[in-house]
Each structure stands twice: as structure tokens, then as C-alpha cells.
Design a protein around this motif. Structure first.
Motif, PDB file in Angstrom:
ATOM      1  N   ARG A 233     -13.416  19.608  47.930  1.00  0.00           N
ATOM      2  CA  ARG A 233     -12.315  19.489  48.873  1.00  0.00           C
ATOM      3  C   ARG A 233     -11.878  20.842  49.415  1.00  0.00           C
ATOM      4  O   ARG A 233     -11.247  20.925  50.473  1.00  0.00           O
ATOM      5  CB  ARG A 233     -11.120  18.804  48.216  1.00  0.00           C
ATOM      6  CG  ARG A 233     -11.330  17.315  48.107  1.00  0.00           C
ATOM      7  CD  ARG A 233     -10.313  16.736  47.166  1.00  0.00           C
ATOM      8  NE  ARG A 233     -10.658  15.376  46.817  1.00  0.00           N
ATOM      9  CZ  ARG A 233     -10.128  14.311  47.401  1.00  0.00           C
ATOM     10  NH1 ARG A 233      -9.251  14.465  48.349  1.00  0.00           N
ATOM     11  NH2 ARG A 233     -10.480  13.106  47.025  1.00  0.00           N
TER      12      ARG A 233
ATOM     13  N   LYS B 156     -15.268   0.191  61.939  1.00  0.00           N
ATOM     14  CA  LYS B 156     -14.940   1.607  62.014  1.00  0.00           C
ATOM     15  C   LYS B 156     -15.960   2.283  62.928  1.00  0.00           C
ATOM     16  O   LYS B 156     -17.052   2.640  62.478  1.00  0.00           O
ATOM     17  CB  LYS B 156     -15.001   2.199  60.606  1.00  0.00           C
ATOM     18  CG  LYS B 156     -14.465   3.599  60.516  1.00  0.00           C
ATOM     19  CD  LYS B 156     -14.587   4.100  59.090  1.00  0.00           C
ATOM     20  CE  LYS B 156     -14.186   5.547  58.988  1.00  0.00           C
ATOM     21  NZ  LYS B 156     -14.523   6.107  57.688  1.00  0.00           N
TER      22      LYS B 156
ATOM     23  N   SER C 249     -18.350   4.576  64.783  1.00  0.00           N
ATOM     24  CA  SER C 249     -18.852   5.900  64.466  1.00  0.00           C
ATOM     25  C   SER C 249     -20.192   6.090  65.174  1.00  0.00           C
ATOM     26  O   SER C 249     -20.730   5.159  65.749  1.00  0.00           O
ATOM     27  CB  SER C 249     -19.019   6.083  62.953  1.00  0.00           C
ATOM     28  OG  SER C 249     -19.955   5.158  62.474  1.00  0.00           O
TER      29      SER C 249
ATOM     30  N   GLU D  96     -18.386  18.332  57.467  1.00  0.00           N
ATOM     31  CA  GLU D  96     -17.846  16.995  57.207  1.00  0.00           C
ATOM     32  C   GLU D  96     -18.869  15.936  57.602  1.00  0.00           C
ATOM     33  O   GLU D  96     -19.075  14.955  56.897  1.00  0.00           O
ATOM     34  CB  GLU D  96     -16.585  16.778  58.041  1.00  0.00           C
ATOM     35  CG  GLU D  96     -15.233  16.766  57.366  1.00  0.00           C
ATOM     36  CD  GLU D  96     -15.171  16.300  55.939  1.00  0.00           C
ATOM     37  OE1 GLU D  96     -15.420  17.143  55.046  1.00  0.00           O
ATOM     38  OE2 GLU D  96     -14.866  15.131  55.674  1.00  0.00           O
TER      39      GLU D  96
ATOM     40  N   GLN E  58     -19.517  12.621  55.566  1.00  0.00           N
ATOM     41  CA  GLN E  58     -19.446  11.334  56.268  1.00  0.00           C
ATOM     42  C   GLN E  58     -20.826  10.806  56.651  1.00  0.00           C
ATOM     43  O   GLN E  58     -21.029   9.598  56.666  1.00  0.00           O
ATOM     44  CB  GLN E  58     -18.609  11.470  57.547  1.00  0.00           C
ATOM     45  CG  GLN E  58     -17.222  12.048  57.329  1.00  0.00           C
ATOM     46  CD  GLN E  58     -16.265  11.017  56.756  1.00  0.00           C
ATOM     47  OE1 GLN E  58     -16.559   9.821  56.783  1.00  0.00           O
ATOM     48  NE2 GLN E  58     -15.152  11.479  56.216  1.00  0.00           N
TER      49      GLN E  58
ATOM     50  N   ASN F 253     -16.880  10.179  62.978  1.00  0.00           N
ATOM     51  CA  ASN F 253     -15.945   9.066  63.169  1.00  0.00           C
ATOM     52  C   ASN F 253     -14.517   9.565  63.006  1.00  0.00           C
ATOM     53  O   ASN F 253     -14.288  10.759  62.799  1.00  0.00           O
ATOM     54  CB  ASN F 253     -16.248   7.932  62.191  1.00  0.00           C
ATOM     55  CG  ASN F 253     -16.214   8.401  60.755  1.00  0.00           C
ATOM     56  OD1 ASN F 253     -15.223   8.968  60.318  1.00  0.00           O
ATOM     57  ND2 ASN F 253     -17.301   8.205  60.030  1.00  0.00           N
ATOM     58  N   ALA F 254     -13.573   8.645  63.103  1.00  0.00           N
ATOM     59  CA  ALA F 254     -12.163   9.035  63.119  1.00  0.00           C
ATOM     60  C   ALA F 254     -11.731   9.751  61.838  1.00  0.00           C
ATOM     61  O   ALA F 254     -10.706  10.440  61.828  1.00  0.00           O
ATOM     62  CB  ALA F 254     -11.292   7.810  63.359  1.00  0.00           C
ATOM     63  N   SER F 255     -12.515   9.616  60.748  1.00  0.00           N
ATOM     64  CA  SER F 255     -12.148  10.298  59.501  1.00  0.00           C
ATOM     65  C   SER F 255     -12.196  11.817  59.640  1.00  0.00           C
ATOM     66  O   SER F 255     -11.702  12.532  58.770  1.00  0.00           O
ATOM     67  CB  SER F 255     -13.094   9.893  58.374  1.00  0.00           C
ATOM     68  OG  SER F 255     -13.170   8.512  58.273  1.00  0.00           O
TER      69      SER F 255
ATOM     70  N   ALA G 176      -8.833  14.319  59.378  1.00  0.00           N
ATOM     71  CA  ALA G 176      -8.239  13.998  58.080  1.00  0.00           C
ATOM     72  C   ALA G 176      -7.121  14.957  57.699  1.00  0.00           C
ATOM     73  O   ALA G 176      -6.594  14.888  56.608  1.00  0.00           O
ATOM     74  CB  ALA G 176      -9.322  14.017  57.003  1.00  0.00           C
TER      75      ALA G 176
END
Lengths: 375, 308
Positions: A82, A194, A196, A280, A285, A289-291, A294
Motif C-alpha cells: 500500500r 464495473k 473497465s 495500479e 487492478q 477502471n474507476a478504482s 482510490a
């Protein structure tokens, strides 16, 4: 300070000349560490009061935070994973800050970097060599991110537009652009709920560091911090940037190319945030996509300010905050607290740390220039 | 009168209605920020204040059953946020822009934390005034169903415009904003004026939030604001710290924000997400067009850190 303070004869009075530089060095280096750690402790104390006020035990919470973030090899690896994007988004704030600019739109460069990387991978994946594809993805992400944040720096210098607000507006525009691409042009018809882009084939993913469950993004992030530190501390560009950050007028009178420095440093900063987006996509991922939005861009602001915009200090701070982030889920499950608990903690720490800026230079013990008068 | 809507005329009507509906939070946040910035301080934390205000208003309205109490509670919460920001910023070496970002994060965190349990319940809505009674078209009636807060915001803009020019407190605020030293020479305590101005700004921003949760879209969730609080800061610059300018600029922003949904309602879906970016692009273009690298902006308070 005064003329006497610079007098070579007076400056060695009172202490042996050999010991004095060591003490001075220590005192100056100790100031940010002591004030920073005290600020963190005060912030944690205020947060504890808040947790007590909602009827939970702060001791349990901090224990869980340690367990979730750092207690085992598993949780350490989780924290490190992270921390990887935070290293890069913090640089996006820290580099322009050396020029006196407050850039808060790193999130926009992250999402566009991710989209650019995915768009670059689409025609290549499956045919081109893996390494080449990844390099081209990273380059696409860095160029797009660099243009995005560089634009804020450019507008600041050549048009006088406040960079804090323009970078933020650009970040909202970037998120709208990402949604348009992911829902429209680049959408994989197979992604239903979702939206993507088409997923990256598994062999094209940025893998893990050998022997660890942490992707290569961590190494890239740490290298970026080291490179940034060298650029700022050891090159003439960094020196010029620090002068311009201290006093723009003085830098202009000296004939330094302030405009190019601002555009260059913001572009470099943005390219790091863009790289975070590529990582990312390529390591976590597997598609854009929308993630991507974050919140790494916003946590990066906190990391940069905590590290006082020092690229090397960003490394431990990002790992610390990565650990806090990683423990969020555990706190949520075990204590029944909302997931926003981590956000409250971050906000509290951020406020207290900025508030403690006021104490820099106030304590005599950290200021060798003031010792002479008392010794 | 056909039942099948009003065709292409629906677009300008929807934009007009949207402008009024979407602009109200912008009006309140930008008027609040105008008060704060006129005193020489900037509060970027209004986004957090707005969202916290939205949560407080919704929670109090659910508990008491009265949306008015909700708005009042939000105002108090906003004032407290403003007081914290104002108090911290009075210390030397504290960067008010950075504190604003920190307060934004803190406000969002607190709102999401405390508001978690209020996502399900339904709060009573704020009343609106139906001005469309003369028309028999339901679209026109809906478009002219205007919330009371919009009128209060419009009146407040006029009042502030007058107050900055003619009231003693308005003059004090402007002196403090233009020169800390001049204010001290006049025997005014600049820190206290800025503290109160920041509190007033926060309480107005929270009304903007209350409008979001209690009227349009009219529910509490974590995505309730899409940066209205921050865009209002840009809007204040565009409006040159002029309250009436803020009101008009807010309408313009509201119209830009309503463009996408309005076009979608008549079947234009191409580039739908790009229309979401319209207000931000508009703000950026206006900022670029009106800024200058050589002189400070016309009408800018002299002590404001943002425009230096």
C-alpha cells in the motif's frame, strides 16, 4: 544572525572547535524529528479522545493498528504494497513544494496515467515482449501525468493562475476523462457491472519482488524517491529550485530560469503520479477502471507534508501510512468502527502536524546560532 | 398540450431549472468564502465543512423531524469548523492553504464516520415555493419549484454587497483584508476579525451542505458533494470577491453542471461523462482568462495569500 555570530573568533568560544560542528549538525537535524514525532503523539492523543468519546477503546485500536500494519511478515508486506503508490503521489506534492507550489491534484495524474498505460497496453499485449510493453506503458503514463501536473505549473508561472486550485480542477477533469474512456472508447464489452478496459494478460503483469508478496511498484517508488532526493540535493537544478522556492524575485535577479524550473519540476512530479497509476493498472487492478481514483493522490499530500517535502523522509512516512491504511479493514471488523476511522485519524494528524510548523525555530536547543549568546 | 414532453425546448428549460437547483450550494459556499477572503484569509477546507454540514443537517433533521433545525445545526457545526481553522491559522508560519486541505480531509472523515448510521433513514425535506402555477406544463411547474434557500442566498448576496460598502463591519473586514498593519494602526485586532470571518464563512458553507442533503439530491451519502466546496473557492476569484458576482457565477456553474443531464434527457448520450467535466473546464478557462502573472487580480484583498 548578527555580525558577532559570524565572527570566526567568537564562534569557537565556549566549546572546543572540534565538537561544535557535530553538536550543531545534530541540533539542526534533531529539530524536524523531535517536533514531528511530538506532533504525531499529540495527534494520536486527540484522536484517542475522539475514540473514547464514541465509546471505544483507543488502546485496542492502536493495538489492532499495529497488528494489521506491522506485527507479522504478512501485514508488513501488505503495508509495503500500500505504500508503493503513496511514495509516488507524495513526490508529486513534495517536488513542486520545494519551489513553493502547493499542488493537490495528484489524483488526476494517477487516473490519467492508469488510463494511458492501459491504452498503451491494449494493442501490444499478446504480441510485443513483456518488458518492452511494461516500459512503454510506464512511459505513456509518465508523459500524460507529467503534462497534466506540468500544465498547472505552466499556468502558474506564465498566466499567474493559482496552482492549488488549477491542479484540483484538472484532477476533477481527469476523473471525468477516465470515466469517458473506461465507459466508452476503451471499454471491455465483457465488463458489466464495473466498466473497465480489457484486462492485461497475466504474464504482462508487473510481478512481485522475488521472495516477497510485494509488487515491484515498491522498488520503483523507492528509486523515484532516491532520484528525487539526488535531483534536489545534488544537482544545480535542485539548487536553483530551492533558491526559487525561497525567494522568486532573488532567483529571477540571479538570472535563474524560474519558468522552466517550475514547468520542469511540476512535470517531473506529475510523471511520478502518472507512474503510480501505471503501477495500479499493471500490478494491482490488471485494467483501468474507476478504482484508480482510490484517493492515493490525497493521502500523498499528507505523506509529503509529514515528510516536510524531503524525498528520503517520504519512504518511512509512506510505509507508516500504508500500514495505517492496511489496518483499516481489521479495525472495521474487530471494533465495529466505520471505515472512515482511518480518514479521521489522517485528518487529525495532518492538522496537528501543520499546526506544529509554528514551533520551528522557537526552541533555543535546536538553534546553534542562539547558543553563543548563552554559552 | 401533448403528453409527450416539450421536445427540444426541454433542454434550455432543464438547464435553467438545473442552474437554479445546482447553484444554491455554490451561492452559499462562495458567499461564505467571500467573507473569509475579504478578511485576508483563505479557507480551502470548505469542502469538508460542506460535507460535514450536509451530514449534520440530515442527521438532525432525521432525529428532530424538522429540516429547519437541521440547517441551524449545520450552521453551528460549520461555524465550529471555521473557528478551528481560524484559530490555527493565526499562529505564525502556519500555511492557511495547507491547513485548509487538512481541514477538508478531517471534515470528510468526521462526516463519513458520524454519518454512517444515517445513510438509511429518510429525512424531511426543505420546503420549496411553487412559482410555476401559471403554467399547465408539468415540466415548467417542476422547473419553477424553487427552494427557499435559493431566495435566501440571493437576498444574502444583495445584503453582503451592500454591507461591504456601507456597514461599519464591512469596512473593518475590508481594512483587515487589505492590510494587517493598517488595521492594527486603526486599533482593530486582525486575528479576531479573521477568526469571526472564517467562522461566518464556515457556517454559510454548511448551509450549502444542508441544501444538498435536505433538498437536492436530498439524501445523505458519502458521494454527496463532487467538489462544490472547492470549486466555490475558484468561483470567488472569478467573481472578484463581489457577492453579486458570486451569485451570478454560481448560476453559470449550475447551468454548466446541468448541461449533461439536460442533454441526456433528450437522448444525447455521446460524451456523457465529459459533460460532467463542464463546470470544472469552465472554471479553469475563466481562471486562465482572468489571471495575470504580472499584477495581482483587480479587487483582490491585499493580505490574501492566494493571489500573491
Amino acid at each position: 544572525m548578527t555580525i558577532e555570530a559570524n565572527d570566526p573568533v567568537l564562534s569557537i568560544v565556549g566549546k572546543p572547535a572540534s565538537l561544535r560542528p557535530v553538536l550543531e549538525w545534530t541540533a539542526r537535524r534533531a529539530e524536524p524529528v523531535v517536533i514531528g514525532l511530538t506532533a504525531i503523539l499529540i495527534g494520536l492523543a486527540i484522536f484517542s479522545l475522539f475514540i473514547l468519546a464514541v465509546g471505544k477503546s483507543p488502546a485496542t485500536l492502536f493495538q489492532l493498528m499495529y497488528t494489521g500494519g506491522f506485527a507479522s511478515w504478512f501485514s508488513v508486506q501488505n503495508s509495503l504494497s500500500r505504500a508503493a503508490p503513496l511514495l509516488l503521489t507524495a513526490l508529486c506534492v513534495a517536488l513542486p513544494a520545494r519551489l513553493g507550489l502547493v499542488i493537490i491534484g495528484g489524483e488526476g495524474a494517477v487516473v490519467l496515467g492508469g488510463v494511458a498505460a492501459a491504452a498503451m497496453a491494449l494493442p501490444l499485449a499478446g504480441t510485443a515482449p513483456v518488458f518492452l510493453t511494461l516500459v512503454l506503458m510506464a512511459m505513456a503514463a509518465m508523459v500524460v501525468g507529467g503534462i497534466w501536473i506540468g500544465l498547472a505549473g505552466f499556468l502558474r508561472h506564465y498566466r499567474g493562475v493559482n496552482e492549488t486550485i488549477s491542479s484540483l480542477l484538472l484532477s476533477y477533469i481527469a476523473i471525468a476523462l477516465m470515466n469517458q474512456f473506461v465507459e466508452g472508447l476503451l471499454r471491455d464489452p465483457a465488463s458489466l457491472n464495473k466498466p473497465s478496459t480489457r484486462p492485461l494478460p497475466a504474464e504482462y503483469m508487473l510481478g512481485n519482488i522475488p521472495g516477497m508478496d510485494v509488487h515491484w511498484g515498491l522498488v520503483i517508488g523507492i528509486l523515484a524517491c532516491i532520484v528525487s532526493w539526488i535531483v534536489i540535493e545534488a544537482t544545480s537544478y535542485g539548487f536553483a529550485a530551492r533558491i526559487a522556492g525561497g525567494n522568486v524575485r532573488a532567483a529571477q535577479i540571479q538570472g535563474l530560469p524560474v519558468g522552466k524550473l517550475i514547468a520542469g519540476f511540476t512535470a517531473l512530479a506529475g510523471s511520478f503520479a502518472g507512474l503510480a497509476g501505471m503501477i495500479e493498472v499493471a500490478a494491482v487492478q490488471g485494467s483501468a477502471n474507476a478504482s484508480l481514483a482510490a484517493g492515493y493522490g490525497y493521502t500523498g499530500i499528507l505523506v509529503a507534508f509529514l515528510a516536510r517535502h524531503n524525498p528520503l523522509a517520504i519512504i518511512p512516512v509512506a510505509i507508516l501510512l500504508g500500514g495505517i491504511d492496511a489496518s483499516g479493514g481489521l479495525i472495521q471488523r474487530r471494533m465495529g468502527l466505520p471505515d472512515a476511522t482511518v480518514l479521521v485519524l489522517q485528518g487529525t494528524l495532518f492538522i496537528v502536524i501543520l499546526f506544529c510548523e509554528t514551533f520551528y525555530g522557537r526552541f533555543k536547543i535546536f538553534n546553534p546560532d542562539l547558543w553563543k549568546r548563552t554559552l | 398540450m401533448e403528453e409527450t414532453g416539450i421536445g427540444i425546448w426541454g433542454v434550455p428549460l432543464a438547464i435553467f431549472a438545473g442552474a437554479i437547483r445546482v447553484s444554491t450550494p455554490f451561492i452559499f459556499v462562495s458567499l461564505g468564502e467571500t467573507i473569509t477572503e475579504r478578511s485576508g484569509r483563505i479557507n480551502l477546507g470548505l469542502e469538508g465543512t460542506l460535507v460535514f454540514g450536509a451530514m449534520t443537517a440530515y442527521a438532525v433533521a432525521v432525529i428532530t423531524g424538522s429540516p429547519t433545525f437541521g440547517v441551524l445545526a449545520a450552521m453551528m457545526a460549520g461555524a465550529i469548523f471555521g473557528l478551528i481553522h481560524g484559530w490555527i491559522c493565526k499562529f505564525p508560519k502556519v500555511n492557511d492553504i495547507a491547513i485548509g486541505i487538512a481541514m477538508m480531509q478531517f471534515g470528510l472523515g468526521m462526516a463519513f464516520f458520524l454519518g454512517k448510521s444515517f445513510i438509511q433513514p429518510v429525512a424531511p425535506k426543505l420546503p420549496s415555493i411553487a412559482l410555476g402555477g401559471w403554467s399547465n406544463m408539468p415540466q415548467v411547474q417542476a422547473a419553477l419549484n424553487i427552494n427557499v434557500l435559493f431566495f435566501i442566498g440571493a437576498a444574502l448576496a444583495l445584503f453582503l454587497f451592500w454591507a461591504f460598502k456601507n456597514m461599519r463591519i464591512g469596512l473593518i473586514l475590508r481594512v483587515v483584508g487589505d492590510s494587517t498593519d493598517a488595521a492594527r494602526a486603526m486599533g482593530i485586532d486582525p486575528d479576531r476579525v479573521r477568526l469571526l470571518a472564517t467562522a461566518a464563512g464556515g457556517s454559510l458553507a454548511a448551509i450549502g451542505g444542508a441544501y444538498l442533503s435536505l433538498y437536492y439530491p436530498g439524501s445523505w451519502n458519502e458521494g454527496i458533494s463532487s467538489g462544490q466546496g472547492l470549486m466555490a473557492v475558484a468561483l470567488v476569484i472569478f467573481a472578484r470577491w463581489n457577492p453579486i458576482g458570486c451569485f451570478l457565477a454560481a448560476l453559470l456553474f449550475g447551468g454548466a453542471g446541468a448541461l449533461g443531464p439536460a442533454l441526456q434527457s433528450v437522448g444525447v448520450t455521446q460524451g456523457y461523462y465529459l459533460f460532467y467535466a463542464a463546470p470544472y473546464v469552465l472554471t479553469l478557462i475563466i481562471l486562465v482568462a482572468t489571471s495575470s502573472p504580472t499584477r495581482s487580480l483587480a479587487g483582490a484583498p491585499g493580505a490574501l495569500s492566494l493571489t500573491k
